[in-house]
Design an enzyme around this catalytic site. Structure first.
Site, PDB file in Angstrom:
ATOM      1  N   HIS A 186       0.822  -1.207   0.000  1.00 33.95           N
ATOM      2  CA  HIS A 186       0.000   0.000   0.000  1.00 33.95           C
ATOM      3  C   HIS A 186       0.858   1.261   0.000  1.00 33.95           C
ATOM      4  O   HIS A 186       0.672   2.158  -0.827  1.00 33.95           O
ATOM      5  CB  HIS A 186      -0.923  -0.028   1.227  1.00 33.95           C
ATOM      6  CG  HIS A 186      -1.817   1.156   1.364  1.00 33.95           C
ATOM      7  ND1 HIS A 186      -3.162   1.117   1.063  1.00 33.95           N
ATOM      8  CD2 HIS A 186      -1.562   2.431   1.789  1.00 33.95           C
ATOM      9  CE1 HIS A 186      -3.698   2.310   1.293  1.00 33.95           C
ATOM     10  NE2 HIS A 186      -2.744   3.124   1.749  1.00 33.95           N
ATOM     11  N   GLU A 187       1.806   1.338   0.937  1.00 25.04           N
ATOM     12  CA  GLU A 187       2.632   2.542   1.031  1.00 25.04           C
ATOM     13  C   GLU A 187       3.541   2.694  -0.192  1.00 25.04           C
ATOM     14  O   GLU A 187       3.752   3.808  -0.693  1.00 25.04           O
ATOM     15  CB  GLU A 187       3.461   2.518   2.314  1.00 25.04           C
ATOM     16  CG  GLU A 187       2.634   2.556   3.593  1.00 25.04           C
ATOM     17  CD  GLU A 187       1.644   3.710   3.652  1.00 25.04           C
ATOM     18  OE1 GLU A 187       1.925   4.793   3.069  1.00 25.04           O
ATOM     19  OE2 GLU A 187       0.570   3.540   4.258  1.00 25.04           O
ATOM     20  N   HIS A 190       1.623   4.214  -3.061  1.00 24.04           N
ATOM     21  CA  HIS A 190       1.578   5.681  -3.001  1.00 24.04           C
ATOM     22  C   HIS A 190       2.834   6.260  -3.654  1.00 24.04           C
ATOM     23  O   HIS A 190       2.755   7.169  -4.494  1.00 24.04           O
ATOM     24  CB  HIS A 190       1.507   6.159  -1.550  1.00 24.04           C
ATOM     25  CG  HIS A 190       0.138   6.129  -0.953  1.00 24.04           C
ATOM     26  ND1 HIS A 190      -0.987   6.593  -1.598  1.00 24.04           N
ATOM     27  CD2 HIS A 190      -0.283   5.696   0.272  1.00 24.04           C
ATOM     28  CE1 HIS A 190      -2.041   6.452  -0.819  1.00 24.04           C
ATOM     29  NE2 HIS A 190      -1.642   5.910   0.325  1.00 24.04           N
ATOM     30  N   HIS A 196      -5.734   6.801  -2.857  1.00 22.92           N
ATOM     31  CA  HIS A 196      -6.626   5.801  -2.293  1.00 22.92           C
ATOM     32  C   HIS A 196      -7.804   5.545  -3.229  1.00 22.92           C
ATOM     33  O   HIS A 196      -8.299   6.459  -3.898  1.00 22.92           O
ATOM     34  CB  HIS A 196      -7.147   6.254  -0.928  1.00 22.92           C
ATOM     35  CG  HIS A 196      -6.099   6.245   0.127  1.00 22.92           C
ATOM     36  ND1 HIS A 196      -5.757   7.369   0.858  1.00 22.92           N
ATOM     37  CD2 HIS A 196      -5.282   5.250   0.582  1.00 22.92           C
ATOM     38  CE1 HIS A 196      -4.793   7.059   1.716  1.00 22.92           C
ATOM     39  NE2 HIS A 196      -4.493   5.783   1.569  1.00 22.92           N
ATOM     40  N   TYR A 245      -9.788   1.905   1.633  1.00 21.92           N
ATOM     41  CA  TYR A 245      -9.986   1.957   3.077  1.00 21.92           C
ATOM     42  C   TYR A 245     -10.761   0.725   3.548  1.00 21.92           C
ATOM     43  O   TYR A 245     -11.535   0.122   2.809  1.00 21.92           O
ATOM     44  CB  TYR A 245     -10.821   3.180   3.464  1.00 21.92           C
ATOM     45  CG  TYR A 245     -10.078   4.476   3.659  1.00 21.92           C
ATOM     46  CD1 TYR A 245      -8.696   4.569   3.574  1.00 21.92           C
ATOM     47  CD2 TYR A 245     -10.802   5.640   3.934  1.00 21.92           C
ATOM     48  CE1 TYR A 245      -8.057   5.777   3.768  1.00 21.92           C
ATOM     49  CE2 TYR A 245     -10.170   6.852   4.128  1.00 21.92           C
ATOM     50  CZ  TYR A 245      -8.792   6.923   4.040  1.00 21.92           C
ATOM     51  OH  TYR A 245      -8.164   8.119   4.227  1.00 21.92           O
TER      52      TYR A 245
END
Length: 339
Positions: A186-187, A190, A196, A245
Site C-alpha cells: 500500500h505505502e 503511493h 486511495h 480503506y
C-alpha cells in the site's frame, strides 16, 4: 440478452484471483519492457494542505496501539491527510501540483537499520510481488539522484505520492506497518504514484460514507477527487484494491464508516495487489513486458535464488465481481492479467 450474458461471464473471468499459473517470477531490469522513457506527471493538485508538513509523533503513538485484531488498518490511524499521505518538507505551491512517475519504472531504494530480519523479509516479499506482476523494478540504491529510503521511525505509516525528486522517505513503523505484506505494498503504491481507491470521483456509486460515524476532524479524509484531476487508467472501481480503506476507517464509535453497496463485498484487504491494482500500475507505466518462462527469482539484496508463492487476490464475492465488471469497468479488456 446473449450479448449481456457474454459480457457478464467475461467480466467475472477478469475478476478471478491470480492463480499459480498466471504468475511468473522475474527479477531483471532488462525485462521490465516499459514502452517509452518520457516524463509522466502525476496530478496532486487535489491534495489538501494537510498533505504537506513533517512527520508526527502523535501518529506513531496511534499506530503503536494497532494490533492484528484492530478494526481498521494501521495506515488509517495516522494524523496525516487520509491517514498516510505526507509530502514532508515541501511547501504547498504551484510547483508542487505535480510529481512524476519513476523513470523507466526503475526505483532505487535502501532500507534503514530499524527492521528485524522478519520485517525485512516482509518488505522483500512486497517488492517481489511488484517484480513478478508488473514491469517495475526496485533496485539497490547506488548513488542514484532519486531514490526511496524505507524507514521505521515512530511516526506511523506514510508515504508521498509519486516521485518527488531526491531522497524520498517511505515510513513503515514497526511492528504495525510491517505486520502485513499488503500494508507495505500500500505505502509503496503511493510512492509509485497512486491515491486511495475510495477517493475516486465515482465512489458514491459503489460505497456509502457514514459521516455520523466518522471521528470529528477527519472528515477531510473522505473527500473525493475531481474527475479532471483523476486518471483511472482504464480500470473501474475496485473493492479488492489494496488501496481501499477498510469499513471502519477513522471510526469514532467502532461503527462502519464505509459500506459497499453490494452486500457481502469486502473492502480494505491488505494481503496483496488486486488484479485491478496490477492493471493500473502496468497501464500507468506503459508496461509491455513479455513474461519469460521461469519460476525463479534472485533476492534483490543477497542474490540468492528462491521460489516465491504467487499473490492470490482476495475476492469481494461473485456477485460483487459481476457488479464491478458490468458497471465499474469502463473499458473491457479481453486479456486476463498476466496472460
Amino acid at each position: 440478452m446473449s450479448y449481456f450474458l457474454f459480457l457478464t461471464l467475461f467480466g467475472v473471468l477478469n475478476c478471478l484471483p491470480i492463480d499459480d499459473d498466471d504468475v511468473i517470477i522475474v527479477d531483471s531490469v532488462d525485462l521490465n519492457s516499459i514502452d517509452g522513457v518520457e516524463e509522466y506527471s502525476i496530478d496532486i493538485s487535489g491534495l489538501d494542505q494537510l498533505a504537506f508538513g513533517i512527520p508526527k509523533n502523535e501518529s506513531g503513538v496511534a499506530v503503536s496501539e494497532w494490533t492484528d485484531s484492530s478494526l481498521m488498518n494501521p495506515e488509517e490511524m495516522g494524523e496525516y491527510l487520509e491517514g498516510d499521505i505526507l509530502m514532508p518538507g515541501l511547501a504547498r505551491n504551484g510547483i508542487r501540483d505535480k510529481t512524476s512517475r519513476w523513470t523507466d519504472g526503475i526505483i532505487p531504494y535502501v532500507m534503514d537499520g530499524g527492521f528485524t530480519q522478519e520485517q525485512k523479509d516482509t518488505i522483500r516479499k512486497a517488492i517481489a510481488d511488484y517484480h513478478r506482476l508488473t514491469c517495475l523494478r526496485f533496485v539497490p540504491y547506488n548513488g542514484q539522484k532519486d531514490y526511496l529510503i524505507i524507514k521505521s521511525s515512530k511516526t506511523g505509516c506514510w508515504s508521498s505520492v509519486g516521485r518527488i525528486g531526491g531522497r524520498q522517505e517511505v515510513n513503515l513503523q514497526s511492528p504495525g506497518c510491517v505486520t502485513k505484506k499488503g500494508t507495505v505494498i500500500h505505502e509503496l503504491l503511493h510512492a509509485i504514484g497512486f491515491m486511495h481507491e475510495q477517493s475516486r470521483p465515482e465512489r458514491d456509486d459503489f460505497v456509502t460514507i457514514k459521516y455520523s460515524n466518522i471521528k470529528p476532524g477527519t472528515e477531510v479524509n473522505f473527500k473525493k477527487s475531481e474527475a479532471k484531476n483523476t486518471d483511472d487508467f482504464g480500470v473501474g472501481y475496485d473493492y479488492n484494491s489494496v488501496m481501499h480503506y477498510s469499513e471502519y476507517a477513522f471510526s469514532r464509535n467502532s461503527q462502519k464508516t464505509i459500506e459497499p453497496k453490494i452486500s457481502n463485498s469486502k473492502i480494505g484487504q491488505r494481503e496483496g495487489l488486486s488484479r485491478g491494482d496490477v492493471k493500473k500500475v502496468n497501464n500507468m507505466y506503459n508496461c509491455k513486458k513479455d513474461v519469460p518462462m521461469t519460476t525463479e527469482s534472485n533476492d534483490i539484496d543477497t542474490g540468492k535464488v528462491t521460489n516465491t508463492p504467487p499473490t492470490r487476490e482476495p475476492q469481494a464475492g461473485w456477485l460483487g465481481s459481476i457488479w464491478q465488471s458490468i458497471f465499474g469497468d469502463k473499458k473491457i479488456d479481453p486479456e486476463v492479467t498476466e496472460k
